[in-house]
Write a protein that holds these residues in place. Structure first.
Motif, short mmCIF file in Angstrom:
data_model
loop_
_atom_site.label_atom_id
_atom_site.label_comp_id
_atom_site.label_asym_id
_atom_site.label_seq_id
_atom_site.Cartn_x
_atom_site.Cartn_y
_atom_site.Cartn_z
N GLY A 1 -5.49 -2.39 2.70
CA GLY A 1 -4.33 -3.02 2.07
C GLY A 1 -3.80 -4.18 2.90
O GLY A 1 -3.46 -5.24 2.37
N HIS B 1 -7.20 3.20 4.23
CA HIS B 1 -6.43 2.78 3.05
C HIS B 1 -5.41 1.69 3.41
O HIS B 1 -5.37 0.64 2.78
N PHE B 2 -4.62 1.94 4.44
CA PHE B 2 -3.61 0.96 4.82
C PHE B 2 -4.24 -0.25 5.51
O PHE B 2 -3.74 -1.37 5.38
N TRP C 1 0.56 -2.41 -6.55
CA TRP C 1 0.21 -3.00 -5.25
C TRP C 1 0.33 -4.53 -5.30
O TRP C 1 0.97 -5.13 -4.44
N HIS D 1 -3.01 -0.46 -8.68
CA HIS D 1 -3.33 -1.80 -8.20
C HIS D 1 -2.37 -2.85 -8.77
O HIS D 1 -2.09 -3.85 -8.10
N THR E 1 0.83 -1.20 0.00
CA THR E 1 0.00 0.00 0.00
C THR E 1 0.87 1.26 0.00
O THR E 1 0.49 2.28 -0.58
N MET F 1 1.84 1.58 -3.59
CA MET F 1 0.64 1.98 -4.32
C MET F 1 0.35 3.47 -4.12
O MET F 1 0.02 4.19 -5.07
N THR F 2 0.45 3.92 -2.89
CA THR F 2 0.17 5.32 -2.56
C THR F 2 1.14 6.26 -3.28
O THR F 2 0.74 7.29 -3.82
#
Length: 168
Positions: free
Chosen positions: A70, A66-67, A130, A127, A18, A21-22
């Motif tokens: 994830g 979010h995390f 991720w 994604h 994550t 991804m972020t």
């Protein structure tokens, strides 16, 4: 490895993924045209489901959600059988199930096909990053659990390691 241990490693790998991804989302968001640079989906989802009293609280809730998501989906991945490329496929499945599935079904956001193509490409790319990071991080942590952190002295042979790499 016990399922609980695998899930724990998957959760940690999910959080690490994550982060990657972020970073991808932030960089791609910055190059979108101005009219498409509205808040990214994690923030939109949190704003619509858990309204905050101030900006600081909204940011904290977004990071946690979010995390947390994830990590949760990383834990689930660790419990699934994997093959080469399964991390990327899993990341794409999470995108599709989320942005074409449960999020619109819960009336949180409109389905992805109603958003600009560049925003969809941003989220798909994020994604993919991720999923790839998740599978690689999980593999490294599983190896560390066996090779670096095992005190029994029963480390896998080169043949065991080759078989493990082929199974991924």
């Amino acid at each position: 490895m016990r399922p609980l241990d695998k899930a724990l490693l998957g959760a940690v790998a999910g959080v690490a993924a994550t982060m990657a991804m972020t970073a991808t989302m932030m960089r791609l968001h910055a190059v979108l045209p101005d009219d498409e640079r509205y808040p990214l989906p994690p923030r939109e989802i949190v704003d619509r489901t858990f309204p905050a009293v101030d900006e600081r609280e909204a940011r904290s809730r977004t990071l946690l959600a979010h995390f947390g998501f994830g990590g949760l989906t990383g834990a689930l991945f660790a419990l699934l059988p994997t093959t080469r490329g399964s991390g990327i496929a899993y990341g794409l499945c999470i995108w599709a199930l989320s942005y074409l599935g449960w999020i619109p079904a819960a009336r949180i956001l409109t389905p992805a096909h109603r958003h600009p193509i560049r925003r969809n490409m941003l989220m798909i790319a994020a994604h993919v990053v991720w999923g790839l990071t998740l599978s690689r991080s999980l593999r490294e942590m599983e190896r560390a659990a066996i090779e670096a952190f095992d005190s029994s002295g029963n480390r896998p042979t080169g043949r065991d390691q080759q078989a493990e790499r082929r199974s991924r």
